[in-house]
Design a protein around this motif. Structure first.
Motif: not given
Length: 236
Positions: A7-10, A16-35, A44-47
Protein backbone atom coordinates in the motif's frame (compact mmCIF):
# COMPACT_ATOMS: atom_id res chain seq x y z
CA UNK A 1 2.94 -10.50 0.91
CA UNK A 2 2.85 -7.43 3.17
CA UNK A 3 -0.28 -5.46 2.27
CA UNK A 4 0.86 -2.41 4.21
CA UNK A 5 4.20 -2.29 2.43
CA UNK A 6 2.46 -2.77 -0.92
CA UNK A 7 0.00 0.00 0.00
CA UNK A 8 2.78 2.43 0.87
CA UNK A 9 4.49 1.57 -2.41
CA UNK A 10 1.29 2.22 -4.40
CA UNK A 11 0.88 5.58 -2.68
CA UNK A 12 4.52 6.47 -3.35
CA UNK A 13 4.28 5.57 -7.04
CA UNK A 14 0.97 7.42 -7.41
CA UNK A 15 2.45 10.59 -5.94
CA UNK A 16 5.49 10.28 -8.21
CA UNK A 17 3.06 10.29 -11.13
CA UNK A 18 1.36 13.40 -9.73
CA UNK A 19 -2.04 11.70 -9.45
CA UNK A 20 -4.64 11.93 -6.73
CA UNK A 21 -6.44 8.85 -5.46
CA UNK A 22 -9.51 9.91 -7.42
CA UNK A 23 -7.53 10.29 -10.67
CA UNK A 24 -5.90 6.87 -10.28
CA UNK A 25 -9.28 5.35 -9.45
CA UNK A 26 -10.88 6.88 -12.56
CA UNK A 27 -8.16 5.46 -14.78
CA UNK A 28 -8.67 2.01 -13.25
CA UNK A 29 -12.47 2.30 -13.14
CA UNK A 30 -12.59 1.98 -9.36
CA UNK A 31 -13.52 4.44 -6.60
CA UNK A 32 -11.04 6.64 -4.76
CA UNK A 33 -12.14 4.77 -1.61
CA UNK A 34 -10.86 1.52 -3.16
CA UNK A 35 -7.50 3.17 -3.89
CA UNK A 36 -7.40 4.48 -0.31
CA UNK A 37 -7.94 0.95 1.03
CA UNK A 38 -5.09 -0.33 -1.13
CA UNK A 39 -2.75 2.36 0.16
CA UNK A 40 -3.61 1.73 3.81
CA UNK A 41 -3.17 -2.03 3.41
CA UNK A 42 -6.83 -2.80 4.15
CA UNK A 43 -7.32 -4.48 0.79
CA UNK A 44 -5.42 -5.49 -2.34
CA UNK A 45 -6.14 -4.70 -6.01
CA UNK A 46 -8.22 -7.35 -7.73
CA UNK A 47 -6.18 -9.79 -9.80
CA UNK A 48 -8.09 -8.74 -12.94
CA UNK A 49 -6.69 -5.19 -12.76
CA UNK A 50 -3.14 -5.88 -11.51
CA UNK A 51 -1.64 -5.29 -14.96
CA UNK A 52 -3.62 -2.04 -15.32
CA UNK A 53 -2.41 -0.84 -11.91
CA UNK A 54 1.19 -1.60 -12.86
CA UNK A 55 0.81 0.12 -16.20
CA UNK A 56 -0.57 3.30 -14.64
CA UNK A 57 2.15 3.35 -11.98
CA UNK A 58 4.89 2.32 -14.44
CA UNK A 59 6.03 -0.67 -12.38
CA UNK A 60 6.19 -4.45 -12.91
CA UNK A 61 3.85 -6.95 -11.28
CA UNK A 62 6.81 -8.36 -9.32
CA UNK A 63 7.62 -4.89 -7.98
CA UNK A 64 3.99 -4.37 -6.98
CA UNK A 65 3.84 -7.70 -5.12
CA UNK A 66 7.23 -7.04 -3.50
CA UNK A 67 6.14 -3.54 -2.48
CA UNK A 68 9.34 -1.91 -3.72
CA UNK A 69 11.45 -1.09 -6.74
CA UNK A 70 13.61 -4.01 -7.88
CA UNK A 71 17.03 -3.41 -9.39
CA UNK A 72 17.72 -5.31 -12.60
CA UNK A 73 20.53 -7.36 -11.02
CA UNK A 74 18.22 -8.51 -8.19
CA UNK A 75 15.10 -9.03 -10.27
CA UNK A 76 15.27 -12.83 -10.44
CA UNK A 77 15.97 -13.17 -6.70
CA UNK A 78 13.16 -10.82 -5.67
CA UNK A 79 10.71 -12.39 -8.11
CA UNK A 80 11.41 -15.80 -6.57
CA UNK A 81 10.69 -14.39 -3.10
CA UNK A 82 7.35 -13.07 -4.33
CA UNK A 83 6.59 -16.45 -5.89
CA UNK A 84 7.38 -18.21 -2.62
CA UNK A 85 5.11 -15.86 -0.68
CA UNK A 86 2.24 -16.44 -3.10
CA UNK A 87 2.66 -20.24 -3.21
CA UNK A 88 2.38 -20.90 0.51
CA UNK A 89 3.95 -23.54 2.73
CA UNK A 90 1.30 -26.20 2.14
CA UNK A 91 1.86 -26.09 -1.62
CA UNK A 92 5.63 -26.26 -1.12
CA UNK A 93 5.22 -29.43 0.95
CA UNK A 94 2.96 -30.77 -1.79
CA UNK A 95 5.77 -30.25 -4.28
CA UNK A 96 8.13 -32.14 -1.96
CA UNK A 97 5.68 -35.07 -1.79
CA UNK A 98 5.75 -35.24 -5.60
CA UNK A 99 9.57 -35.14 -5.59
CA UNK A 100 9.64 -37.92 -2.97
CA UNK A 101 7.28 -40.15 -4.97
CA UNK A 102 9.50 -39.66 -8.03
CA UNK A 103 12.53 -40.58 -5.92
CA UNK A 104 10.96 -43.82 -4.68
CA UNK A 105 9.82 -44.70 -8.19
CA UNK A 106 13.34 -43.98 -9.46
CA UNK A 107 14.86 -46.39 -6.91
CA UNK A 108 12.22 -49.03 -7.69
CA UNK A 109 13.00 -48.87 -11.43
CA UNK A 110 16.73 -49.20 -10.72
CA UNK A 111 16.11 -52.30 -8.58
CA UNK A 112 13.32 -53.84 -10.68
CA UNK A 113 15.57 -55.75 -13.14
CA UNK A 114 17.30 -57.49 -10.21
CA UNK A 115 13.95 -58.71 -8.90
CA UNK A 116 12.74 -59.90 -12.32
CA UNK A 117 16.02 -61.59 -13.22
CA UNK A 118 16.48 -62.91 -9.67
CA UNK A 119 20.13 -61.84 -9.64
CA UNK A 120 22.06 -59.17 -7.75
CA UNK A 121 23.52 -57.83 -11.01
CA UNK A 122 20.68 -57.74 -13.59
CA UNK A 123 21.11 -59.16 -17.06
CA UNK A 124 21.26 -56.69 -19.91
CA UNK A 125 17.95 -57.37 -21.61
CA UNK A 126 14.90 -55.38 -22.74
CA UNK A 127 13.46 -55.22 -19.21
CA UNK A 128 16.70 -53.81 -17.82
CA UNK A 129 17.12 -51.30 -20.66
CA UNK A 130 13.51 -50.12 -20.37
CA UNK A 131 13.60 -49.84 -16.55
CA UNK A 132 16.89 -47.98 -16.48
CA UNK A 133 15.81 -45.67 -19.32
CA UNK A 134 12.66 -44.76 -17.42
CA UNK A 135 14.75 -44.32 -14.26
CA UNK A 136 17.06 -41.92 -16.13
CA UNK A 137 14.08 -39.84 -17.29
CA UNK A 138 12.60 -39.79 -13.79
CA UNK A 139 15.98 -38.92 -12.30
CA UNK A 140 16.34 -35.95 -14.65
CA UNK A 141 12.81 -34.73 -13.82
CA UNK A 142 13.42 -35.19 -10.10
CA UNK A 143 16.74 -33.34 -10.23
CA UNK A 144 15.24 -30.47 -12.24
CA UNK A 145 12.31 -30.05 -9.85
CA UNK A 146 14.47 -30.23 -6.74
CA UNK A 147 16.89 -27.67 -8.17
CA UNK A 148 14.31 -25.19 -9.46
CA UNK A 149 11.49 -25.39 -6.91
CA UNK A 150 11.96 -22.69 -4.24
CA UNK A 151 12.68 -23.12 -0.54
CA UNK A 152 14.57 -26.41 -0.63
CA UNK A 153 15.42 -26.24 3.09
CA UNK A 154 11.78 -25.76 4.02
CA UNK A 155 10.55 -28.51 1.68
CA UNK A 156 12.95 -30.97 3.30
CA UNK A 157 12.14 -29.88 6.85
CA UNK A 158 9.19 -32.19 7.56
CA UNK A 159 10.71 -34.84 9.90
CA UNK A 160 7.95 -37.44 9.50
CA UNK A 161 7.89 -37.16 5.70
CA UNK A 162 11.68 -37.46 5.42
CA UNK A 163 11.70 -40.40 7.83
CA UNK A 164 9.07 -42.26 5.84
CA UNK A 165 10.99 -41.63 2.61
CA UNK A 166 14.26 -43.08 3.89
CA UNK A 167 12.54 -46.11 5.47
CA UNK A 168 10.60 -46.72 2.24
CA UNK A 169 13.88 -46.50 0.32
CA UNK A 170 15.40 -49.09 2.65
CA UNK A 171 12.32 -51.28 2.17
CA UNK A 172 12.67 -51.17 -1.62
CA UNK A 173 16.33 -52.16 -1.28
CA UNK A 174 15.38 -55.12 0.95
CA UNK A 175 12.69 -56.31 -1.45
CA UNK A 176 15.07 -56.11 -4.41
CA UNK A 177 18.21 -57.61 -2.89
CA UNK A 178 17.40 -59.46 0.35
CA UNK A 179 14.03 -61.07 -0.21
CA UNK A 180 14.59 -62.32 -3.77
CA UNK A 181 13.71 -66.03 -4.08
CA UNK A 182 17.34 -66.95 -4.76
CA UNK A 183 18.61 -64.95 -1.80
CA UNK A 184 15.76 -64.87 0.69
CA UNK A 185 17.15 -64.33 4.17
CA UNK A 186 14.17 -66.10 5.72
CA UNK A 187 14.33 -69.27 3.63
CA UNK A 188 15.57 -72.29 5.59
CA UNK A 189 15.91 -70.32 8.83
CA UNK A 190 14.45 -71.32 12.17
CA UNK A 191 11.72 -69.25 13.81
CA UNK A 192 14.25 -67.80 16.25
CA UNK A 193 16.54 -66.71 13.39
CA UNK A 194 13.63 -65.18 11.51
CA UNK A 195 12.69 -63.17 14.59
CA UNK A 196 16.30 -62.06 15.00
CA UNK A 197 16.49 -60.91 11.35
CA UNK A 198 13.18 -59.08 11.70
CA UNK A 199 14.39 -57.28 14.83
CA UNK A 200 17.61 -56.23 13.07
CA UNK A 201 15.63 -54.86 10.13
CA UNK A 202 13.34 -52.95 12.48
CA UNK A 203 16.30 -51.51 14.41
CA UNK A 204 18.02 -50.38 11.20
CA UNK A 205 14.74 -48.84 10.01
CA UNK A 206 14.36 -47.03 13.32
CA UNK A 207 17.86 -45.54 13.18
CA UNK A 208 17.36 -44.51 9.54
CA UNK A 209 14.12 -42.78 10.56
CA UNK A 210 15.87 -40.97 13.42
CA UNK A 211 18.71 -39.91 11.11
CA UNK A 212 16.26 -38.47 8.56
CA UNK A 213 14.31 -36.83 11.41
CA UNK A 214 17.44 -35.04 12.66
CA UNK A 215 18.48 -33.92 9.17
CA UNK A 216 14.98 -32.52 8.59
CA UNK A 217 15.23 -30.58 11.87
CA UNK A 218 18.54 -29.10 10.69
CA UNK A 219 16.92 -28.04 7.41
CA UNK A 220 14.11 -26.35 9.39
CA UNK A 221 16.62 -24.46 11.55
CA UNK A 222 18.54 -23.32 8.47
CA UNK A 223 15.28 -22.15 6.86
CA UNK A 224 14.18 -20.25 9.99
CA UNK A 225 17.63 -18.64 10.29
CA UNK A 226 17.45 -17.58 6.65
CA UNK A 227 13.99 -16.04 7.18
CA UNK A 228 15.23 -14.14 10.24
CA UNK A 229 18.14 -12.71 8.24
CA UNK A 230 15.78 -11.66 5.45
CA UNK A 231 13.48 -9.98 7.97
CA UNK A 232 16.45 -8.12 9.49
CA UNK A 233 17.60 -6.97 6.05
CA UNK A 234 14.11 -5.66 5.24
CA UNK A 235 13.94 -3.72 8.51
CA UNK A 236 17.32 -2.02 7.96
Amino acid sequence: MDNRQIGRFIAECRKEKGMTQRELGERLHVTDRAVSKWETGKSFPDVSILEDVCRELDISVSELLAGKRIAAEHYKEETEKVLIASIGQRQLMGFEVVCSILKLLFIFLIMFPSVVNDTFLPKLNLITIFSWSMAAILGACMSYMDRNLPERNFRKSNPVMQGIIIVATFGIYLLANVFRPANNMFSGETTAEKIKITIIILIVSFFLFVFAFIVAKIHREEWEWQKEKEAENRSE
